[in-house]
Every structure is written in structure tokens, then in C-alpha cells.
Design a protein around this motif. Structure first.
Motif, short mmCIF file in Angstrom:
data_model
loop_
_atom_site.label_atom_id
_atom_site.label_comp_id
_atom_site.label_asym_id
_atom_site.label_seq_id
_atom_site.Cartn_x
_atom_site.Cartn_y
_atom_site.Cartn_z
N ASP A 4 -23.56 12.94 44.03
CA ASP A 4 -22.27 13.52 43.67
C ASP A 4 -22.49 14.49 42.51
OD1 ASP A 4 -18.97 11.93 43.35
OD2 ASP A 4 -19.57 14.02 43.62
N VAL A 5 -21.45 15.21 42.20
CA VAL A 5 -21.53 16.15 41.08
C VAL A 5 -21.93 15.39 39.81
CG1 VAL A 5 -20.19 17.75 39.65
CG2 VAL A 5 -19.81 17.66 42.11
N LYS A 6 -22.84 16.00 39.08
CA LYS A 6 -23.33 15.48 37.80
C LYS A 6 -24.12 14.17 37.94
CE LYS A 6 -19.91 17.78 34.88
NZ LYS A 6 -20.81 18.91 34.58
N MET A 7 -24.37 13.74 39.16
CA MET A 7 -25.18 12.55 39.35
C MET A 7 -26.54 12.94 39.90
SD MET A 7 -22.52 9.78 40.88
CE MET A 7 -23.76 8.49 40.81
N LYS A 8 -27.58 12.24 39.43
CA LYS A 8 -28.92 12.51 39.92
C LYS A 8 -29.72 11.22 39.91
CE LYS A 8 -30.49 13.94 35.32
NZ LYS A 8 -31.02 15.05 34.50
N GLU A 9 -30.65 11.15 40.84
CA GLU A 9 -31.53 10.00 40.95
C GLU A 9 -32.95 10.50 41.13
OE1 GLU A 9 -28.60 6.90 40.90
OE2 GLU A 9 -30.78 6.76 40.93
N LYS A 10 -33.91 9.83 40.50
CA LYS A 10 -35.31 10.20 40.69
C LYS A 10 -35.78 9.78 42.07
CE LYS A 10 -36.62 9.90 35.82
NZ LYS A 10 -37.46 9.21 34.82
N GLY A 11 -36.59 10.66 42.64
CA GLY A 11 -37.24 10.32 43.89
C GLY A 11 -38.60 9.73 43.63
N VAL A 53 -33.23 18.31 37.53
CA VAL A 53 -32.25 18.87 38.47
C VAL A 53 -30.91 19.03 37.79
CG1 VAL A 53 -33.32 18.06 40.61
CG2 VAL A 53 -31.73 16.58 39.36
N SER A 54 -30.06 19.82 38.42
CA SER A 54 -28.71 20.02 37.92
C SER A 54 -27.76 20.09 39.11
CB SER A 54 -28.64 21.33 37.13
OG SER A 54 -27.32 21.64 36.76
N ARG A 55 -26.64 19.36 39.00
CA ARG A 55 -25.61 19.40 40.06
C ARG A 55 -24.25 19.54 39.36
NH1 ARG A 55 -24.79 16.20 45.12
NH2 ARG A 55 -23.46 17.56 46.38
N GLU A 56 -23.92 20.74 39.01
CA GLU A 56 -22.65 21.03 38.31
C GLU A 56 -21.50 21.23 39.29
OE1 GLU A 56 -22.12 20.94 34.99
OE2 GLU A 56 -24.18 20.19 34.89
N LYS A 57 -21.82 21.68 40.50
CA LYS A 57 -20.82 21.85 41.54
C LYS A 57 -21.32 21.16 42.80
CE LYS A 57 -18.89 26.25 39.96
NZ LYS A 57 -18.55 27.65 40.34
N LYS A 58 -20.40 20.71 43.62
CA LYS A 58 -20.77 19.92 44.80
C LYS A 58 -21.69 20.68 45.73
CE LYS A 58 -18.57 16.87 48.16
NZ LYS A 58 -17.26 16.43 48.71
N GLU A 59 -21.47 21.98 45.86
CA GLU A 59 -22.22 22.74 46.85
C GLU A 59 -23.58 23.20 46.36
OE1 GLU A 59 -19.42 23.66 45.42
OE2 GLU A 59 -19.46 25.77 44.79
N GLU A 113 -21.85 15.37 50.28
CA GLU A 113 -21.98 14.72 48.98
C GLU A 113 -23.44 14.64 48.53
OE1 GLU A 113 -18.07 13.27 50.54
OE2 GLU A 113 -20.05 13.66 51.40
N ASN A 114 -24.33 14.37 49.47
CA ASN A 114 -25.72 14.09 49.10
C ASN A 114 -26.60 15.32 49.26
OD1 ASN A 114 -24.60 11.56 49.03
ND2 ASN A 114 -25.80 10.73 50.72
N MET A 115 -27.41 15.56 48.26
CA MET A 115 -28.37 16.67 48.33
C MET A 115 -29.72 16.21 47.81
SD MET A 115 -26.06 19.99 47.34
CE MET A 115 -27.24 21.18 48.02
N PHE A 116 -30.78 16.83 48.34
CA PHE A 116 -32.14 16.36 48.09
C PHE A 116 -33.06 17.55 47.83
CE2 PHE A 116 -31.45 12.07 49.83
CZ PHE A 116 -30.31 12.27 50.59
#
Lengths: 109, 112
Positions: free
Chosen positions: B51-58, B66-72, B30-33
Motif C-alpha cells: 500500500d502507499v507508504k508501506m514497504k517490505e524487504k524481499g 524504495v518509495s511508494r508515495e502514490k499508489k500507482e 495495491e501490491n507492487m514489487f
């Protein structure tokens, strides 16, 4: 502000010698992870320590987590050239990792 | 074994270009960095995603998106590359909880 301070930053020793590097923080972590990174590659996990006072051994590497879960040490016995690398400690908190700057270890044959 | 693959090992771009760095993981994490690693500064977190379509600033998100359109897949975008973004970029993935992160081999990006 660096959450995790690693010392020494650089260490060069002869093959067969022992060494200890340190990772210190003022914060408490739920766990602390040690990684080794070789040139041109990403960090690879060596060990995770969770319980205060915990000691874990990985062949010639001994990892210790401080009683207050704020600091850790890595001791290498009879260092080999293959132990050369950047050792990174990382504290886990809130589903994130805070990394130290690393201990660069060079073992000379 | 978890595999985290970064699309390029080395990349050279020019100032002002829009740059895309791609990262793919094969363990349904689920989590990517995204981190950057610089001599004397260690690993610094740019962005992460739970999660997909979710992003948080570091800690250092300025100049990046960033872009997270798919889980992988987790993409890092340099909107208008600058020379101070020359660095080693590392992607990592992990399951939720304080699990060890699995890293790719990094992309060494040079901005000329």
C-alpha cells in the motif's frame, strides 16, 4: 536456497519436436504460475494452476500441476520457433511469488 | 490491459551515484514489487509494497531502498551504486491474493 527447481535449464530442439520441462519444489503452493519471457521484455503470464492434479491446455502447451501441489510440468507439442523463450514457474505463497531460475527453450527452424 | 511502465529501458551510471528507477502502473493495484534478474540466478525479490507508504524487504534488500508515495508509483533507489548492482531490474504489480503479476519490460542498468 532455491524454492523452485526448474529442469532442464537449457533445451534446444528442432521445429516440430515435442518437449517437456519441469518445475519442482519441496514446498506446497496455493497456486503455481507459468510465465514466458522473451529477450528485452518482462515475463508474461501463460497460465495459473490451482488444484492438485489440474491440467490446462493453451493451444500446443499443456500444463500440469502435481497432486500434492508441489510441482508442475509444461509440455509443448510440435514446437515452433515462436515458442523460443525463457519459461519461468512461480509458486504463490503469502501474497508473494517465488520464482525458479527458468527453462531456456530454443526451437530451431 | 494492465500497463506497467518502467521509466528507462537502458541506464548507465557510475559507481557511487544515487540511482532512481521508476515504475508506474495504471490498474490501481495495491501490491507492487521490484526484482532483479541475473543469468543463472533467476528473479530475486528486492522489495515490495502492499500500500502507499508501506514497504517490505524481499530476499535481497541490501544496498536498495524504495518509495511508494502514490499508489500507482513505486520507486527503487540505489543509495550508492556499485558494480555488483549491474543487472536487469523488473517491476511488477498485482491485486491482492494469488493473482498473476504484471511486469514491466525491465530496466537494464549498468554501473561502471
Amino acid at each position: 536456497t532455491q524454492l523452485l527447481e526448474q529442469s532442464p535449464q537449457f533445451l534446444s530442439i528442432q521445429e516440430g519436436e515435442n518437449l517437456t520441462v519441469y518445475c519442482n519444489s519441496s514446498s506446497v503452493f496455493s497456486s503455481l504460475q507459468w510465465y514466458r519471457q522473451e529477450p528485452g521484455e518482462g515475463p508474461v503470464l501463460l497460465v495459473t494452476v490451482v488444484t492438485g492434479g489440474e491440467v490446462k491446455k493453451l493451444k500446443r502447451l499443456t500444463f500440469q500441476f502435481g497432486d500434492a501441489r508441489k510441482d508442475s510440468s509444461l509440455h509443448i507439442t510440435a514446437a515452433q520457433p515462436g515458442d523460443t523463450g525463457l519459461y519461468l514457474c512461480a509458486g504463490a505463497k503469502d501474497n508473494r511469488l517465488a520464482f525458479g531460475k527458468g527453462n531456456q527453450v530454443v526451437v530451431i527452424p | 490491459d494492465v500497463k506497467v511502465t518502467q521509466s528507462s529501458r537502458y541506464l548507465v551510471k557510475r559507481t557511487g551515484e544515487k540511482v532512481f528507477l521508476e515504475c508506474v502502473q495504471d490498474m490501481d493495484h495495491e501490491n507492487m514489487f521490484w526484482y532483479r534478474q541475473d543469468p543463472g540466478l533467476g528473479l530475486r525479490l528486492i522489495y515490495f509494497s502492499y500500500d502507499v507508504k508501506m514497504k517490505e524487504k524481499g530476499d535481497i534488500p541490501e544496498g536498495y531502498s524504495v518509495s511508494r508515495e502514490k499508489k500507482e508509483r513505486f520507486s527503487l533507489i540505489l543509495e550508492s551504486a556499485s558494480t555488483n548492482q549491474t543487472s536487469m531490474y523488473l517491476c511488477a504489480s498485482v491485486s491482492p491474493g494469488d493473482q498473476p503479476q504484471h511486469f514491466g519490460d525491465g530496466t537494464r542498468l549498468s554501473i561502471l
